[in-house]
Design a protein around this motif. Sequence first.
Motif, PDB file in Angstrom:
ATOM      1  N   VAL A 159     -13.158 -11.053 -13.355  1.00 30.91           N
ATOM      2  CA  VAL A 159     -12.637 -10.060 -12.417  1.00 30.91           C
ATOM      3  C   VAL A 159     -11.825  -9.052 -13.206  1.00 30.91           C
ATOM      4  O   VAL A 159     -10.861  -9.415 -13.856  1.00 30.91           O
ATOM      5  CB  VAL A 159     -11.755 -10.713 -11.324  1.00 30.91           C
ATOM      6  CG1 VAL A 159     -11.182  -9.658 -10.395  1.00 30.91           C
ATOM      7  CG2 VAL A 159     -12.559 -11.727 -10.552  1.00 30.91           C
ATOM      8  N   PRO A 160     -12.204  -7.778 -13.189  1.00 28.85           N
ATOM      9  CA  PRO A 160     -11.486  -6.773 -13.955  1.00 28.85           C
ATOM     10  C   PRO A 160     -10.048  -6.650 -13.473  1.00 28.85           C
ATOM     11  O   PRO A 160      -9.763  -6.816 -12.303  1.00 28.85           O
ATOM     12  CB  PRO A 160     -12.255  -5.475 -13.666  1.00 28.85           C
ATOM     13  CG  PRO A 160     -13.574  -5.910 -13.143  1.00 28.85           C
ATOM     14  CD  PRO A 160     -13.349  -7.233 -12.486  1.00 28.85           C
ATOM     15  N   SER A 161      -9.145  -6.351 -14.401  1.00 31.23           N
ATOM     16  CA  SER A 161      -7.745  -6.175 -14.018  1.00 31.23           C
ATOM     17  C   SER A 161      -7.562  -4.820 -13.381  1.00 31.23           C
ATOM     18  O   SER A 161      -8.361  -3.914 -13.555  1.00 31.23           O
ATOM     19  CB  SER A 161      -6.851  -6.292 -15.252  1.00 31.23           C
ATOM     20  OG  SER A 161      -7.025  -5.155 -16.062  1.00 31.23           O
ATOM     21  N   ALA A 162      -6.430  -4.678 -12.642  1.00 34.56           N
ATOM     22  CA  ALA A 162      -6.138  -3.424 -11.965  1.00 34.56           C
ATOM     23  C   ALA A 162      -5.916  -2.301 -12.953  1.00 34.56           C
ATOM     24  O   ALA A 162      -6.053  -1.144 -12.621  1.00 34.56           O
ATOM     25  CB  ALA A 162      -4.916  -3.591 -11.076  1.00 34.56           C
ATOM     26  N   GLY A 163      -5.566  -2.614 -14.188  1.00 32.61           N
ATOM     27  CA  GLY A 163      -5.276  -1.580 -15.156  1.00 32.61           C
ATOM     28  C   GLY A 163      -6.497  -1.104 -15.933  1.00 32.61           C
ATOM     29  O   GLY A 163      -6.394  -0.220 -16.758  1.00 32.61           O
ATOM     30  N   LYS A 188     -11.851   1.833  -9.736  1.00 32.08           N
ATOM     31  CA  LYS A 188     -11.010   0.818  -9.113  1.00 32.08           C
ATOM     32  C   LYS A 188     -10.922   0.975  -7.604  1.00 32.08           C
ATOM     33  O   LYS A 188     -10.964   0.001  -6.880  1.00 32.08           O
ATOM     34  CB  LYS A 188      -9.576   0.897  -9.669  1.00 32.08           C
ATOM     35  CG  LYS A 188      -9.408   0.314 -11.027  1.00 32.08           C
ATOM     36  CD  LYS A 188      -7.961   0.182 -11.364  1.00 32.08           C
ATOM     37  CE  LYS A 188      -7.379   1.498 -11.772  1.00 32.08           C
ATOM     38  NZ  LYS A 188      -6.044   1.403 -12.322  1.00 32.08           N
ATOM     39  N   TYR A 189     -10.779   2.200  -7.146  1.00 35.95           N
ATOM     40  CA  TYR A 189     -10.432   2.417  -5.742  1.00 35.95           C
ATOM     41  C   TYR A 189     -11.567   2.945  -4.877  1.00 35.95           C
ATOM     42  O   TYR A 189     -11.502   2.838  -3.661  1.00 35.95           O
ATOM     43  CB  TYR A 189      -9.234   3.365  -5.660  1.00 35.95           C
ATOM     44  CG  TYR A 189      -8.058   2.861  -6.455  1.00 35.95           C
ATOM     45  CD1 TYR A 189      -7.540   1.587  -6.235  1.00 35.95           C
ATOM     46  CD2 TYR A 189      -7.474   3.632  -7.439  1.00 35.95           C
ATOM     47  CE1 TYR A 189      -6.474   1.109  -6.968  1.00 35.95           C
ATOM     48  CE2 TYR A 189      -6.398   3.169  -8.172  1.00 35.95           C
ATOM     49  CZ  TYR A 189      -5.906   1.919  -7.937  1.00 35.95           C
ATOM     50  OH  TYR A 189      -4.844   1.450  -8.658  1.00 35.95           O
ATOM     51  N   ARG A 190     -12.577   3.512  -5.465  1.00 36.85           N
ATOM     52  CA  ARG A 190     -13.764   4.006  -4.745  1.00 36.85           C
ATOM     53  C   ARG A 190     -13.443   4.715  -3.434  1.00 36.85           C
ATOM     54  O   ARG A 190     -13.977   4.375  -2.380  1.00 36.85           O
ATOM     55  CB  ARG A 190     -14.734   2.863  -4.508  1.00 36.85           C
ATOM     56  CG  ARG A 190     -15.347   2.361  -5.788  1.00 36.85           C
ATOM     57  CD  ARG A 190     -16.293   1.257  -5.544  1.00 36.85           C
ATOM     58  NE  ARG A 190     -15.508   0.049  -5.317  1.00 36.85           N
ATOM     59  CZ  ARG A 190     -15.984  -1.056  -4.809  1.00 36.85           C
ATOM     60  NH1 ARG A 190     -17.216  -1.130  -4.464  1.00 36.85           N
ATOM     61  NH2 ARG A 190     -15.220  -2.101  -4.645  1.00 36.85           N
ATOM     62  N   GLY A 191     -12.518   5.674  -3.497  1.00 32.10           N
ATOM     63  CA  GLY A 191     -12.213   6.482  -2.311  1.00 32.10           C
ATOM     64  C   GLY A 191     -11.226   5.859  -1.343  1.00 32.10           C
ATOM     65  O   GLY A 191     -10.966   6.424  -0.279  1.00 32.10           O
ATOM     66  N   THR A 204      -3.095   9.024   1.832  1.00 33.02           N
ATOM     67  CA  THR A 204      -2.988   9.371   0.411  1.00 33.02           C
ATOM     68  C   THR A 204      -3.980   8.529  -0.383  1.00 33.02           C
ATOM     69  O   THR A 204      -4.022   7.302  -0.232  1.00 33.02           O
ATOM     70  CB  THR A 204      -1.555   9.110  -0.094  1.00 33.02           C
ATOM     71  OG1 THR A 204      -0.650   9.936   0.638  1.00 33.02           O
ATOM     72  CG2 THR A 204      -1.424   9.388  -1.575  1.00 33.02           C
ATOM     73  N   PRO A 205      -4.782   9.151  -1.245  1.00 27.19           N
ATOM     74  CA  PRO A 205      -5.711   8.379  -2.083  1.00 27.19           C
ATOM     75  C   PRO A 205      -4.947   7.409  -2.991  1.00 27.19           C
ATOM     76  O   PRO A 205      -3.852   7.717  -3.473  1.00 27.19           O
ATOM     77  CB  PRO A 205      -6.422   9.449  -2.918  1.00 27.19           C
ATOM     78  CG  PRO A 205      -6.269  10.714  -2.130  1.00 27.19           C
ATOM     79  CD  PRO A 205      -4.943  10.597  -1.439  1.00 27.19           C
ATOM     80  N   LEU A 206      -5.519   6.256  -3.246  1.00 24.76           N
ATOM     81  CA  LEU A 206      -4.852   5.249  -4.081  1.00 24.76           C
ATOM     82  C   LEU A 206      -4.654   5.740  -5.514  1.00 24.76           C
ATOM     83  O   LEU A 206      -3.715   5.305  -6.181  1.00 24.76           O
ATOM     84  CB  LEU A 206      -5.626   3.933  -4.056  1.00 24.76           C
ATOM     85  CG  LEU A 206      -5.600   3.204  -2.711  1.00 24.76           C
ATOM     86  CD1 LEU A 206      -6.303   1.846  -2.835  1.00 24.76           C
ATOM     87  CD2 LEU A 206      -4.201   3.037  -2.182  1.00 24.76           C
ATOM     88  N   THR A 254      -8.076  -6.809  -6.730  1.00 22.86           N
ATOM     89  CA  THR A 254      -8.529  -8.195  -6.838  1.00 22.86           C
ATOM     90  C   THR A 254      -9.287  -8.623  -5.578  1.00 22.86           C
ATOM     91  O   THR A 254     -10.362  -9.216  -5.657  1.00 22.86           O
ATOM     92  CB  THR A 254      -7.332  -9.137  -7.070  1.00 22.86           C
ATOM     93  OG1 THR A 254      -6.676  -8.744  -8.270  1.00 22.86           O
ATOM     94  CG2 THR A 254      -7.783 -10.577  -7.181  1.00 22.86           C
ATOM     95  N   ARG A 255      -8.717  -8.302  -4.399  1.00 23.52           N
ATOM     96  CA  ARG A 255      -9.369  -8.653  -3.123  1.00 23.52           C
ATOM     97  C   ARG A 255     -10.726  -7.990  -3.002  1.00 23.52           C
ATOM     98  O   ARG A 255     -11.680  -8.570  -2.503  1.00 23.52           O
ATOM     99  CB  ARG A 255      -8.502  -8.171  -1.946  1.00 23.52           C
ATOM    100  CG  ARG A 255      -7.645  -9.159  -1.322  1.00 23.52           C
ATOM    101  CD  ARG A 255      -7.043  -8.724   0.010  1.00 23.52           C
ATOM    102  NE  ARG A 255      -7.096  -7.329   0.361  1.00 23.52           N
ATOM    103  CZ  ARG A 255      -6.070  -6.476   0.266  1.00 23.52           C
ATOM    104  NH1 ARG A 255      -4.921  -6.858  -0.198  1.00 23.52           N
ATOM    105  NH2 ARG A 255      -6.210  -5.225   0.659  1.00 23.52           N
ATOM    106  N   ARG A 256     -10.788  -6.760  -3.431  1.00 24.19           N
ATOM    107  CA  ARG A 256     -12.016  -5.989  -3.279  1.00 24.19           C
ATOM    108  C   ARG A 256     -13.089  -6.429  -4.261  1.00 24.19           C
ATOM    109  O   ARG A 256     -14.265  -6.192  -4.041  1.00 24.19           O
ATOM    110  CB  ARG A 256     -11.700  -4.505  -3.483  1.00 24.19           C
ATOM    111  CG  ARG A 256     -12.714  -3.603  -2.899  1.00 24.19           C
ATOM    112  CD  ARG A 256     -12.220  -2.203  -2.958  1.00 24.19           C
ATOM    113  NE  ARG A 256     -12.598  -1.507  -1.758  1.00 24.19           N
ATOM    114  CZ  ARG A 256     -12.658  -0.207  -1.655  1.00 24.19           C
ATOM    115  NH1 ARG A 256     -12.307   0.535  -2.669  1.00 24.19           N
ATOM    116  NH2 ARG A 256     -13.029   0.351  -0.546  1.00 24.19           N
TER     117      ARG A 256
END
Length: 161
Positions: free
Chosen positions: A11-15, A22-25, A115-117, A154-156
């Motif tokens: 699982v890729p890290s958030a960084g 990471k956020y895909r919109g 607001t976009p992530l 992580t959830r996504r």
Amino acid sequence: MATTLASISTVPSAGSGSPSDKYRGAVVEDLQLPPAFSLQQDQRLDKAIELAYDRDFSHIPILSRERRPLGYLDVAQLKSKWEAGAVNADDSVLTHTTKFKRNPKNGYTLITPLTPLEVLEQFLDSHLFALVTDQSRKFVLAVATRQDLDNFVTRRGRGFY
């Protein structure tokens, strides 16, 4: 050198990766944050401590009588002072509030549910948390942290649909 489990995680890290990967919109609303818990500036400190023990928040926004954000209580710091007997229960929360520094040069960064992530992530690069408000900044709706972003990624399960 031993390899740790974290270094071989699939699982890729958030960084990692670009923000668009990471956020895909996604927007702040997609974080599904709990409603904000805030206190008025004239609230007594003993009440703040009582409420802080009942909730699992690291920072509590402090609002003016007009509901304008003034600053925040650092809950961990306040709990330490409380347990050490270094605060007076009758104090106003305002006496222990870390006040927001308004920088006229940079202005106010508006963080709303839409607001976009990517924008939230940039803001959190230099701040502990973000107050999520309505568009007119009249109400604090939630508090967002870097951990909220990490949990979202992580959830996504970025890239694993």
